[in-house]
Motif scaffolding. Structure first.
Motif, PDB file in Angstrom:
ATOM      1  N   GLU A   1      -8.850  12.193 -15.170  1.00 61.79           N
ATOM      2  CA  GLU A   1      -7.752  11.107 -14.016  1.00 61.79           C
ATOM      3  C   GLU A   1      -6.167  10.924 -13.508  1.00 61.79           C
ATOM      4  N   LEU A   2      -5.798  12.243 -14.966  1.00 63.56           N
ATOM      5  CA  LEU A   2      -4.793  12.771 -15.410  1.00 63.56           C
ATOM      6  C   LEU A   2      -4.555  13.519 -13.150  1.00 63.56           C
ATOM      7  N   GLY A   3      -5.877  14.479 -13.764  1.00 62.19           N
ATOM      8  CA  GLY A   3      -5.013  15.339 -11.851  1.00 62.19           C
ATOM      9  C   GLY A   3      -4.508  14.312 -11.294  1.00 62.19           C
ATOM     10  N   CYS A   4      -6.181  13.613 -11.208  1.00 63.61           N
ATOM     11  CA  CYS A   4      -6.033  11.648  -9.831  1.00 63.61           C
ATOM     12  C   CYS A   4      -4.709  11.542  -9.945  1.00 63.61           C
ATOM     13  N   THR A   5      -4.036  11.152 -11.213  1.00 68.47           N
ATOM     14  CA  THR A   5      -2.866  10.842 -11.590  1.00 68.47           C
ATOM     15  C   THR A   5      -2.007  11.549 -10.722  1.00 68.47           C
ATOM     16  N   ARG A   6      -1.699  12.552 -11.448  1.00 65.54           N
ATOM     17  CA  ARG A   6      -0.479  13.526 -10.590  1.00 65.54           C
ATOM     18  C   ARG A   6      -0.695  13.537  -8.895  1.00 65.54           C
ATOM     19  N   ALA A   7      -2.074  13.791  -8.638  1.00 66.11           N
ATOM     20  CA  ALA A   7      -2.133  13.802  -7.125  1.00 66.11           C
ATOM     21  C   ALA A   7      -1.750  13.117  -6.401  1.00 66.11           C
ATOM     22  N   GLY A   8      -1.752  11.640  -6.828  1.00 66.83           N
ATOM     23  CA  GLY A   8      -1.657  10.447  -6.204  1.00 66.83           C
ATOM     24  C   GLY A   8      -0.188  10.145  -6.158  1.00 66.83           C
ATOM     25  N   LEU A   9       0.222  10.982  -7.648  1.00 67.67           N
ATOM     26  CA  LEU A   9       1.866  10.581  -7.825  1.00 67.67           C
ATOM     27  C   LEU A   9       3.244  12.053  -6.771  1.00 67.67           C
ATOM     28  N   ALA A  10       1.874  12.979  -6.143  1.00 71.27           N
ATOM     29  CA  ALA A  10       2.591  13.735  -5.548  1.00 71.27           C
ATOM     30  C   ALA A  10       2.610  13.365  -4.324  1.00 71.27           C
ATOM     31  N   ARG A  11       1.300  12.128  -3.539  1.00 69.26           N
ATOM     32  CA  ARG A  11       1.158  11.846  -2.249  1.00 69.26           C
ATOM     33  C   ARG A  11       1.822  10.714  -2.216  1.00 69.26           C
ATOM     34  N   ALA A  12       2.978  10.030  -3.514  1.00 72.71           N
ATOM     35  CA  ALA A  12       2.883   9.397  -3.332  1.00 72.71           C
ATOM     36  C   ALA A  12       4.906   9.479  -2.900  1.00 72.71           C
ATOM     37  N   GLU A  13       4.894  10.490  -3.453  1.00 79.35           N
ATOM     38  CA  GLU A  13       6.293  11.183  -3.624  1.00 79.35           C
ATOM     39  C   GLU A  13       6.404  11.465  -2.430  1.00 79.35           C
ATOM     40  N   ALA A  14       5.474  12.396  -1.470  1.00 80.51           N
ATOM     41  CA  ALA A  14       4.970  12.934  -0.064  1.00 80.51           C
ATOM     42  C   ALA A  14       5.569  11.871   0.511  1.00 80.51           C
ATOM     43  N   GLU A  15       5.160  10.219   0.816  1.00 78.00           N
ATOM     44  CA  GLU A  15       4.647   9.912   1.820  1.00 78.00           C
ATOM     45  C   GLU A  15       6.936   8.420   1.487  1.00 78.00           C
ATOM     46  N   LEU A  16       6.921   8.640   0.170  1.00 79.02           N
ATOM     47  CA  LEU A  16       8.935   8.361   0.022  1.00 79.02           C
ATOM     48  C   LEU A  16       9.536   9.166   0.887  1.00 79.02           C
ATOM     49  N   GLU A  17       9.180  10.812   1.009  1.00 80.92           N
ATOM     50  CA  GLU A  17      10.053  11.911   1.805  1.00 80.92           C
ATOM     51  C   GLU A  17       9.872  11.420   2.723  1.00 80.92           C
ATOM     52  N   GLU A  18       8.562  11.031   3.134  1.00 81.62           N
ATOM     53  CA  GLU A  18       8.036  10.797   5.023  1.00 81.62           C
ATOM     54  C   GLU A  18       9.573   9.219   5.160  1.00 81.62           C
ATOM     55  N   LEU A  19       9.016   8.402   4.379  1.00 80.39           N
ATOM     56  CA  LEU A  19       9.703   6.892   5.004  1.00 80.39           C
ATOM     57  C   LEU A  19      11.335   7.578   4.787  1.00 80.39           C
ATOM     58  N   LYS A  20      12.232   8.091   3.959  1.00 79.36           N
ATOM     59  CA  LYS A  20      13.465   8.614   4.274  1.00 79.36           C
ATOM     60  C   LYS A  20      13.590   9.343   4.849  1.00 79.36           C
ATOM     61  N   LEU A  21      12.789  10.434   5.982  1.00 80.29           N
ATOM     62  CA  LEU A  21      13.329  10.682   7.402  1.00 80.29           C
ATOM     63  C   LEU A  21      13.069   9.902   8.037  1.00 80.29           C
ATOM     64  N   GLN A  22      12.409   9.291   8.115  1.00 82.04           N
ATOM     65  CA  GLN A  22      12.029   7.913   9.052  1.00 82.04           C
ATOM     66  C   GLN A  22      12.680   6.686   9.268  1.00 82.04           C
ATOM     67  N   LEU A  23      13.595   6.296   7.803  1.00 80.16           N
ATOM     68  CA  LEU A  23      14.587   5.466   7.759  1.00 80.16           C
ATOM     69  C   LEU A  23      15.612   6.693   8.645  1.00 80.16           C
ATOM     70  N   ALA A  24      16.585   7.670   7.960  1.00 74.98           N
ATOM     71  CA  ALA A  24      17.367   8.079   8.932  1.00 74.98           C
ATOM     72  C   ALA A  24      16.944   8.232   9.882  1.00 74.98           C
ATOM     73  N   GLU A  25      16.052   8.555  10.743  1.00 79.78           N
ATOM     74  CA  GLU A  25      16.404   8.686  12.087  1.00 79.78           C
ATOM     75  C   GLU A  25      16.102   7.308  13.135  1.00 79.78           C
ATOM     76  N   THR A  26      16.010   6.110  11.986  1.00 79.22           N
ATOM     77  CA  THR A  26      16.208   4.814  12.271  1.00 79.22           C
ATOM     78  C   THR A  26      17.609   4.413  12.376  1.00 79.22           C
ATOM     79  N   GLY A  27      18.109   4.926  11.611  1.00 72.50           N
ATOM     80  CA  GLY A  27      20.067   4.676  11.074  1.00 72.50           C
ATOM     81  C   GLY A  27      20.453   5.366  12.011  1.00 72.50           C
ATOM     82  N   LYS A  28      19.698   6.548  12.593  1.00 77.77           N
ATOM     83  CA  LYS A  28      20.936   7.690  13.759  1.00 77.77           C
ATOM     84  C   LYS A  28      19.903   7.096  15.369  1.00 77.77           C
TER      85      LYS A  28
END
Length: 252
Positions: free
Chosen positions: A62-89
């Motif tokens: 469960e801890l491993g799944c939580t860490r994997a989920g956290l890593a996916r969430a961080e990756a999605e967050l970075e992708e959202l940040k990039l999309q937001l930057a492109e939208t702002g541009k």
């Protein structure tokens, strides 16, 4: 660890009772009871050990799944940040294009206002000119005098074209074309344009009107086109012609 130690203690008690070193055990029933108790404790210890291992394994998973989920969430967050930057541009670029369009629109409106003011200025500054200043050599003086008067009368009318001229002359188009061609060597359109340009030439050298005003006064709606026609007819632009002949007068 406590379960293991209890297991060892019960085993020692059992051995002692069997060998007769502990004297307070009264009979075989007590020995059997102790054996059963030891067996229960051993089984319980084994079960607890397996249970602990299973729980630990599940928690690690469960801890491993939580860490994997956290890593996916961080990756999605970075992708959202990039999309937001492109939208702002893209938004900033759209705002810049909108600003440029507004500026161009304002410039166009300013240019239209300037042309309207020039037209109003020309209309308010009446300049009366007669046909006597333009020489037309023709064997048919009456016809050509009427033609010249009609063009002069509609000098500032940009919509006065060949059709209007033929209608005012009250002569068949083919016959009138032949007469004008015979007398001037020009078509009707060329004749009207030539009269306008000759009058413009007089105004360029003999008045203080601007070139744009003169173009409107002689029936041209576009000063640039007027300059092209003027240069084609006289070999110089209107401003160049004025600079060259304003003091010397119009050449014959």
């Amino acid at each position: 660890m406590a379960l293991v130690n209890g297991h060892a203690l019960m085993k020692l008690i059992f051995l002692a009772s069997v060998s007769g070193h502990v004297g307070f055990y009264a009979g075989e029933g007590t020995v059997v009871f102790l054996c059963l108790a030891c067996a229960v404790l051993v089984a319980l210890s084994v079960w607890m050990r397996h249970r602990y291992s299973a729980l630990r394994k599940r928690m690690q998973q469960e801890l491993g799944c939580t860490r994997a989920g956290l890593a996916r969430a961080e990756a999605e967050l970075e992708e959202l940040k990039l999309q937001l930057a492109e939208t702002g541009k893209a938004l900033r670029e759209a705002e810049a294009r909108l600003g440029r369009s507004r500026t161009e629109s304002e410039n166009t409106e300013d240019e239209l206002d300037r042309v309207r003011r020039e037209l109003e200025s020309v209309k308010s500054r009446k300049y009366i000119s007669g046909p006597s200043g333009i020489k037309v050599e023709s064997p048919d003086d009456a016809l050509m005098k009427k033609a010249l008067e009609l063009v002069e009368r509609n000098m500032d009318n940009s919509e006065y074209d060949v059709d209007a001229f033929v209608s005012d002359m009250a002569i068949g188009r083919t016959v009138l074309y032949g007469k004008v061609k015979e007398c001037t060597g020009m078509s009707i359109h060329e004749f009207i344009l030539d009269i306008r340009l000759k009058r413009a030439c007089q105004l360029v050298c003999g008045s203080s009107f601007t070139i744009s005003e003169i173009s409107f006064m002689t029936g041209f709606t576009n000063p640039k086109y007027f300059s092209v026609c003027f240069k084609r007819r006289f070999g110089l632009t209107p401003s160049g012609y004025r600079e060259k002949y304003a003091s010397d007068g119009i050449p014959e």
